[in-house]
Design a protein around this motif. Structure first.
Motif, mmCIF file in Angstrom:
data_model
loop_
_atom_site.group_PDB
_atom_site.id
_atom_site.type_symbol
_atom_site.label_atom_id
_atom_site.label_comp_id
_atom_site.label_asym_id
_atom_site.label_seq_id
_atom_site.Cartn_x
_atom_site.Cartn_y
_atom_site.Cartn_z
ATOM 1 N N GLU A 1 0.806 -1.226 0.000
ATOM 2 C CA GLU A 1 0.000 0.000 0.000
ATOM 3 C C GLU A 1 0.841 1.279 0.000
ATOM 4 O O GLU A 1 0.363 2.330 -0.434
ATOM 5 C CB GLU A 1 -0.934 0.046 1.234
ATOM 6 N N VAL A 2 2.067 1.215 0.518
ATOM 7 C CA VAL A 2 2.881 2.430 0.646
ATOM 8 C C VAL A 2 4.088 2.457 -0.300
ATOM 9 O O VAL A 2 4.825 3.435 -0.332
ATOM 10 C CB VAL A 2 3.356 2.632 2.107
ATOM 11 N N ARG A 3 4.271 1.418 -1.070
ATOM 12 C CA ARG A 3 5.455 1.359 -1.936
ATOM 13 C C ARG A 3 5.504 2.514 -2.937
ATOM 14 O O ARG A 3 6.549 3.075 -3.201
ATOM 15 C CB ARG A 3 5.529 0.027 -2.676
ATOM 16 N N GLY A 4 4.371 2.855 -3.493
ATOM 17 C CA GLY A 4 4.336 3.961 -4.455
ATOM 18 C C GLY A 4 4.781 5.266 -3.833
ATOM 19 O O GLY A 4 5.551 6.030 -4.440
ATOM 20 N N GLU A 5 4.323 5.512 -2.623
ATOM 21 C CA GLU A 5 4.713 6.736 -1.921
ATOM 22 C C GLU A 5 6.224 6.749 -1.642
ATOM 23 O O GLU A 5 6.894 7.765 -1.815
ATOM 24 C CB GLU A 5 3.916 6.823 -0.618
ATOM 25 N N ILE A 6 6.747 5.594 -1.223
ATOM 26 C CA ILE A 6 8.187 5.501 -0.964
ATOM 27 C C ILE A 6 8.976 5.707 -2.251
ATOM 28 O O ILE A 6 9.990 6.413 -2.272
ATOM 29 C CB ILE A 6 8.526 4.150 -0.304
ATOM 30 N N GLU B 1 16.398 10.553 5.218
ATOM 31 C CA GLU B 1 16.166 9.747 6.422
ATOM 32 C C GLU B 1 14.888 10.211 7.116
ATOM 33 O O GLU B 1 14.050 9.390 7.502
ATOM 34 C CB GLU B 1 17.364 9.858 7.359
ATOM 35 N N SER B 2 14.736 11.508 7.241
ATOM 36 C CA SER B 2 13.552 12.068 7.890
ATOM 37 C C SER B 2 12.274 11.743 7.103
ATOM 38 O O SER B 2 11.230 11.449 7.681
ATOM 39 C CB SER B 2 13.736 13.583 8.019
ATOM 40 N N SER B 3 12.360 11.766 5.783
ATOM 41 C CA SER B 3 11.195 11.478 4.936
ATOM 42 C C SER B 3 10.775 10.017 5.005
ATOM 43 O O SER B 3 9.594 9.696 4.870
ATOM 44 C CB SER B 3 11.502 11.843 3.481
ATOM 45 N N LEU B 4 11.751 9.130 5.212
ATOM 46 C CA LEU B 4 11.443 7.695 5.250
ATOM 47 C C LEU B 4 11.046 7.207 6.648
ATOM 48 O O LEU B 4 10.417 6.169 6.793
ATOM 49 C CB LEU B 4 12.643 6.891 4.741
ATOM 50 N N ARG B 5 11.398 7.980 7.653
ATOM 51 C CA ARG B 5 11.161 7.555 9.043
ATOM 52 C C ARG B 5 9.688 7.199 9.315
ATOM 53 O O ARG B 5 9.415 6.201 9.990
ATOM 54 C CB ARG B 5 11.666 8.618 10.014
ATOM 55 N N PRO B 6 8.713 7.966 8.822
ATOM 56 C CA PRO B 6 7.307 7.621 9.110
ATOM 57 C C PRO B 6 6.881 6.231 8.614
ATOM 58 O O PRO B 6 5.912 5.668 9.122
ATOM 59 C CB PRO B 6 6.520 8.712 8.379
ATOM 60 N N PHE B 7 7.579 5.673 7.649
ATOM 61 C CA PHE B 7 7.212 4.347 7.129
ATOM 62 C C PHE B 7 7.735 3.229 8.031
ATOM 63 O O PHE B 7 7.285 2.096 7.933
ATOM 64 C CB PHE B 7 7.749 4.163 5.710
#
Length: 162
Positions: free
Chosen positions: A96-101, A135-141
């Motif tokens: 569900e979140v791969r596209g966003e990543i 790093e900060s952008s990926l942390r929520p995942f």
């Protein structure tokens, strides 16, 4: 203030230990340290980031110069230089979140180097601010694992006159 020191040393066993030991004995903290062989396999280059004022850096430089394997030390903090770090991040990535990543990866001109059923490993290079931002952008995942190199740096252009 953080200073970046470029230290050219002989490529011999134990040199890294002697340099790190010098910092340890004097109580100076190394923010980051990278070492690699140069274009000449007889020499290695260390990029050392040290936090300290000018007096501390002068003391560190004098102590490093006393080590027999140290050939040259340059404080390139105020030089025009190319600076890079590398980060590998394993992040939770359900379908569900791969596209966003993947959009984040594209924005930072990073790349996906491994795909698992529920994870991705992302590689990015850049200056310290870019690395912190991705790093900060990926942390929520959900960061499962993370590894960073220290800074490497090279002064732009040549020092030749003429």
């Amino acid at each position: 203030m953080k200073h970046t020191l470029a230290v050219l040393v002989h490529n011999h066993p134990g040199v890294l230990t002697r340099v790190a030991g010098l910092f340890s004995r004097r109580g100076y903290n190394i923010e980051s340290l990278t070492v690699g062989v140069t274009e000449n396999p007889e020499f290695s280059r260390m990029t050392i980031v040290v936090d300290g004022d000018d007096q501390v850096i002068e003391q560190v430089t004098k102590q490093l110069n006393k080590l027999i394997d140290v050939i040259k030390i340059s404080d390139i903090t105020n030089e025009e230089a190319v600076e890079r770090e590398l980060i590998l991040v394993k992040v939770r990535a359900n379908p569900e979140v791969r596209g966003e990543i993947m959009q984040i990866v594209e924005i930072f001109r990073a790349r996906i180097v491994d795909i698992g059923r529920r994870s991705l490993i992302i590689e990015a290079t850049g200056d310290e601010n870019k690395i912190k931002a991705i790093e900060s952008s990926l942390r929520p995942f959900g960061i499962m694992e993370l590894v960073r190199t220290g800074k490497i740096a090279m002064v732009r252009g040549t020092k030749d006159k003429g």
